[in-house]
Design a protein around this motif. Structure first.
Motif, PDB file in Angstrom:
ATOM      1  N   VAL A  87       4.255  20.681  12.172  1.00  0.00           N
ATOM      2  CA  VAL A  87       4.980  20.185  13.341  1.00  0.00           C
ATOM      3  C   VAL A  87       6.340  20.863  13.398  1.00  0.00           C
ATOM      4  N   LEU A  88       6.590  21.617  14.455  1.00  0.00           N
ATOM      5  CA  LEU A  88       7.852  22.326  14.636  1.00  0.00           C
ATOM      6  C   LEU A  88       8.699  21.560  15.642  1.00  0.00           C
ATOM      7  N   SER A  89       9.631  20.756  15.142  1.00  0.00           N
ATOM      8  CA  SER A  89      10.508  19.959  16.012  1.00  0.00           C
ATOM      9  C   SER A  89      11.674  20.804  16.514  1.00  0.00           C
ATOM     10  N   ARG A  90      12.258  20.379  17.634  1.00  0.00           N
ATOM     11  CA  ARG A  90      13.390  21.081  18.237  1.00  0.00           C
ATOM     12  C   ARG A  90      13.099  22.580  18.362  1.00  0.00           C
ATOM     13  N   SER A  91      11.893  22.873  18.842  1.00  0.00           N
ATOM     14  CA  SER A  91      11.444  24.263  18.945  1.00  0.00           C
ATOM     15  C   SER A  91      10.823  24.486  20.327  1.00  0.00           C
ATOM     16  N   ARG A  92      11.592  25.044  21.220  1.00  0.00           N
ATOM     17  CA  ARG A  92      11.116  25.251  22.591  1.00  0.00           C
ATOM     18  C   ARG A  92      10.373  26.586  22.714  1.00  0.00           C
ATOM     19  N   ALA A  93       9.172  26.547  23.261  1.00  0.00           N
ATOM     20  CA  ALA A  93       8.390  27.763  23.454  1.00  0.00           C
ATOM     21  C   ALA A  93       8.934  28.548  24.648  1.00  0.00           C
ATOM     22  N   GLN A  94       9.149  29.828  24.424  1.00  0.00           N
ATOM     23  CA  GLN A  94       9.692  30.697  25.470  1.00  0.00           C
ATOM     24  C   GLN A  94       8.595  31.498  26.144  1.00  0.00           C
ATOM     25  N   ALA A  95       7.625  31.960  25.344  1.00  0.00           N
ATOM     26  CA  ALA A  95       6.565  32.799  25.890  1.00  0.00           C
ATOM     27  C   ALA A  95       5.345  32.725  24.991  1.00  0.00           C
ATOM     28  N   VAL A  96       4.181  32.984  25.594  1.00  0.00           N
ATOM     29  CA  VAL A  96       2.925  33.080  24.840  1.00  0.00           C
ATOM     30  C   VAL A  96       2.231  34.358  25.293  1.00  0.00           C
ATOM     31  N   LYS A  97       1.951  35.225  24.341  1.00  0.00           N
ATOM     32  CA  LYS A  97       1.304  36.494  24.656  1.00  0.00           C
ATOM     33  C   LYS A  97       0.011  36.633  23.855  1.00  0.00           C
ATOM     34  N   ARG A  98      -0.965  37.249  24.496  1.00  0.00           N
ATOM     35  CA  ARG A  98      -2.237  37.495  23.805  1.00  0.00           C
ATOM     36  C   ARG A  98      -2.142  38.789  23.018  1.00  0.00           C
ATOM     37  N   THR A  99      -2.711  38.763  21.799  1.00  0.00           N
ATOM     38  CA  THR A  99      -2.709  39.952  20.943  1.00  0.00           C
ATOM     39  C   THR A  99      -4.117  40.168  20.420  1.00  0.00           C
ATOM     40  N   GLY A 100      -4.981  40.730  21.237  1.00  0.00           N
ATOM     41  CA  GLY A 100      -6.352  40.979  20.810  1.00  0.00           C
ATOM     42  C   GLY A 100      -7.103  39.676  20.590  1.00  0.00           C
ATOM     43  N   ASP A 101      -7.389  39.373  19.333  1.00  0.00           N
ATOM     44  CA  ASP A 101      -8.135  38.166  19.000  1.00  0.00           C
ATOM     45  C   ASP A 101      -7.228  36.984  18.682  1.00  0.00           C
ATOM     46  N   GLY A 102      -5.989  37.041  19.106  1.00  0.00           N
ATOM     47  CA  GLY A 102      -5.079  35.945  18.808  1.00  0.00           C
ATOM     48  C   GLY A 102      -3.974  35.834  19.835  1.00  0.00           C
ATOM     49  N   VAL A 103      -2.985  35.018  19.503  1.00  0.00           N
ATOM     50  CA  VAL A 103      -1.830  34.811  20.375  1.00  0.00           C
ATOM     51  C   VAL A 103      -0.566  34.799  19.527  1.00  0.00           C
ATOM     52  N   VAL A 104       0.547  35.111  20.165  1.00  0.00           N
ATOM     53  CA  VAL A 104       1.859  34.977  19.547  1.00  0.00           C
ATOM     54  C   VAL A 104       2.723  34.124  20.468  1.00  0.00           C
ATOM     55  N   VAL A 105       3.243  33.035  19.916  1.00  0.00           N
ATOM     56  CA  VAL A 105       4.126  32.151  20.663  1.00  0.00           C
ATOM     57  C   VAL A 105       5.553  32.450  20.230  1.00  0.00           C
ATOM     58  N   THR A 106       6.393  32.838  21.183  1.00  0.00           N
ATOM     59  CA  THR A 106       7.792  33.134  20.894  1.00  0.00           C
ATOM     60  C   THR A 106       8.638  31.924  21.246  1.00  0.00           C
ATOM     61  N   LEU A 107       9.444  31.480  20.278  1.00  0.00           N
ATOM     62  CA  LEU A 107      10.305  30.322  20.488  1.00  0.00           C
ATOM     63  C   LEU A 107      11.676  30.764  20.996  1.00  0.00           C
ATOM     64  N   ALA A 108      12.414  29.814  21.548  1.00  0.00           N
ATOM     65  CA  ALA A 108      13.700  30.130  22.169  1.00  0.00           C
ATOM     66  C   ALA A 108      14.704  30.708  21.177  1.00  0.00           C
ATOM     67  N   ASP A 109      14.562  30.356  19.895  1.00  0.00           N
ATOM     68  CA  ASP A 109      15.501  30.864  18.897  1.00  0.00           C
ATOM     69  C   ASP A 109      15.055  32.189  18.281  1.00  0.00           C
ATOM     70  N   GLY A 110      13.992  32.767  18.829  1.00  0.00           N
ATOM     71  CA  GLY A 110      13.534  34.075  18.363  1.00  0.00           C
ATOM     72  C   GLY A 110      12.403  34.026  17.360  1.00  0.00           C
ATOM     73  N   ARG A 111      12.131  32.879  16.759  1.00  0.00           N
ATOM     74  CA  ARG A 111      11.006  32.772  15.833  1.00  0.00           C
ATOM     75  C   ARG A 111       9.688  32.955  16.575  1.00  0.00           C
ATOM     76  N   THR A 112       8.651  33.349  15.843  1.00  0.00           N
ATOM     77  CA  THR A 112       7.333  33.493  16.432  1.00  0.00           C
ATOM     78  C   THR A 112       6.312  32.693  15.625  1.00  0.00           C
ATOM     79  N   VAL A 113       5.296  32.240  16.312  1.00  0.00           N
ATOM     80  CA  VAL A 113       4.195  31.504  15.687  1.00  0.00           C
ATOM     81  C   VAL A 113       2.904  32.179  16.105  1.00  0.00           C
TER      82      VAL A 113
END
Length: 472
Positions: A244-270
């Protein structure tokens, strides 16, 4: 013979079809205009499908926590989490069942409306003034038709809100309407949004066996729920292995082949294999000619209604998610019924949200009714509170239930039950006696003196009431 009143209902969801049934019962000539299937999103893409999926998740939760009850599986070594490896879910089979049940429910509604003499028109309705509905054909249905009516009900629902940089593709980046097309369990599901929808799907997919990451922009999950209840759910999520990632606003979600990368407002990625975007909904009121018919919309596009479902245009009513009143199928249905009772001159009581019970279908569930803790703390009502943990309940011990509680609020002087919260398996069933108490203004002594089965989880409701008894 007097001419029958003409009613046109635009939208076939709970607000629409329940209104149509009431209008038909009262002798009106009723037409339902529907573009997406009777039952609407509640039946076809939201409530019925999600709760059918959750029914499978409930079984997996029971299996996964059955070791302390002495349940063992063939080939296991007797460890606490043996069941998670011994039992698996075939998501393709689950989702085929989900969609079949949803369609069956929609078909049942169709047959019921037809049996009551309701005219069903396939198409997309729009208003041409307050007393005329124009219907454009959909899916190849030719032509345009129009219906005049003394009363029009707008019940067109809402659709999932999308983030500008997280456009759903139906394969890896998904809305809650698209989840049921998956044939295989996501290896790692990133859920963006920790409101009711996000929390329910995160809970369900965690139980089904997926690795789940819940991205929450707030301090805690379920920010709109009772704080004690939300704390329990978040603790359970973390204990079961959910990230659970609290206080973490998602900025963008991009597809990467067989997966996704979620970019958070603070620059972290999931990173994940799939992403569910659950960040609210938008009313389906665009392009319906509502403004031209004198119907006022809010800045968010919701239809403004009063407590008997009237809009600002005489003879035009609205119900359901398109009104923004309370996004529950039960509320939509009641709004639709009230609209018809009012428009056709039957006895009617205005909508009272204070008696609405609601449920979050996580594991455990959260059920609520009446006044809540935030309102009490803000001084909107003077009340006393008691919270009774389920861990002390004999039946809970027998069933291996460790999480949850019963909380009751009563008037500081009147002793009337003003509201309550239940956090437990099947809390949706346990909240009913509290709802009855709120609806009928029962006192804590009324509830405390009623017999309950021993042992039972409902016994904790009576016990909580007894603890609220005041000698003065």
């Amino acid at each position: 013979m007097a001419e029958r009143a003409k009613v046109v209902v635009v939208g076939g969801g709970p607000g629409g079809y329940e209104a149509a049934l009431v209008a038909a019962q009262l002798g009106a000539d009723v037409t339902v205009v529907d573009a997406d299937g009777l039952g609407g999103a509640a039946v076809l893409t939201d409530v019925v499908p999600s709760k059918t999926l959750i029914a499978t998740a409930e079984v997996m939760t029971l299996v996964g926590e059955s070791a302390e009850l002495g349940v063992r599986f063939p080939g296991s070594a007797g460890g606490e989490r043996d069941a998670h490896g011994a039992v698996a879910v075939d998501l393709g089979v689950v989702n085929r069942r989900v969609k079949a049940l949803a369609q069956a429910q929609s078909d049942d509604i169709h047959r019921r409306l037809e049996s009551e003499g309701v005219r069903i028109v396939r198409g997309r309705g729009r208003l041409d003034g307050p007393h005329r509905v124009v219907v454009d054909g959909v899916d190849g249905t030719p032509g345009t038709t129009a219906f005049d009516a003394e009363a029009v009900l707008v019940a067109v629902g809402a659709h999932p809100r999308e983030l500008p940089d997280a456009r759903p593709d139906g394969e890896r980046i998904l809305t809650w309407k698209q989840l049921y097309d998956l044939d295989h369990l996501p290896e790692r599901l990133v859920v963006v949004g920790s409101g009711v929808t996000g929390a329910e799907f995160a809970s369900a997919y965690d139980a089904l066996g997926a690795d789940v990451v819940l991205v929450s922009s707030r301090d805690r999950v379920l920010p709109g729920e009772d704080p004690d209840a939300a704390e329990v759910i978040e603790a359970v999520f973390r204990r079961r292995g959910m990230e659970v990632l609290s206080r973490s606003r998602a900025q963008a979600v991009k597809r990467t082949g067989d997966g996704v990368v979620v970019t958070l407002a603070d620059g972290r990625t999931v990173e994940g294999s799939h992403c569910l975007v659950a960040v609210g909904s938008i009313p389906n009121t665009g392009g319906m000619g509502l403004g031209g018919a004198g119907v006022t919309l809010s800045d968010s596009g919701h239809v403004q209604v009063d407590r008997v479902s009237r809009t600002t245009s005489r003879g035009v009513y609205a119900a359901g998610d398109c009104t923004g009143v309370l996004a529950l199928a039960s509320v939509a249905a009641m709004q639709g019924r009230i609209a018809m009772w009012h428009s056709l001159g039957d006895a009617v009581a205005p909508l009272d949200l204070r008696t609405v019970s609601a449920n979050v279908f996580t594991a455990p569930e959260i059920a609520t009714v009446g006044w809540n803790a935030a309102q009490i703390e803000a001084g909107e009502v003077r009340a006393r509170t008691v919270k009774l943990p389920l861990a002390t309940n004999a039946r809970a011990k027998m069933q291996g239930i460790h999480d949850g509680f019963v909380k009751l609020f009563c008037g500081a002087r009147s002793q009337e039950i003003l509201g309550g919260v239940v956090v437990a398996p099947r809390a949706s069933e346990l909240i009913f006696p509290v709802t009855l108490a709120v609806e009928h203004r029962l006192t804590v002594d009324d509830v405390a003196q009623a017999f309950t089965v021993y042992p039972s989880l409902s016994g904790s409701i009576a016990e909580a009431a007894r603890r609220l008894h005041a000698s003065d």
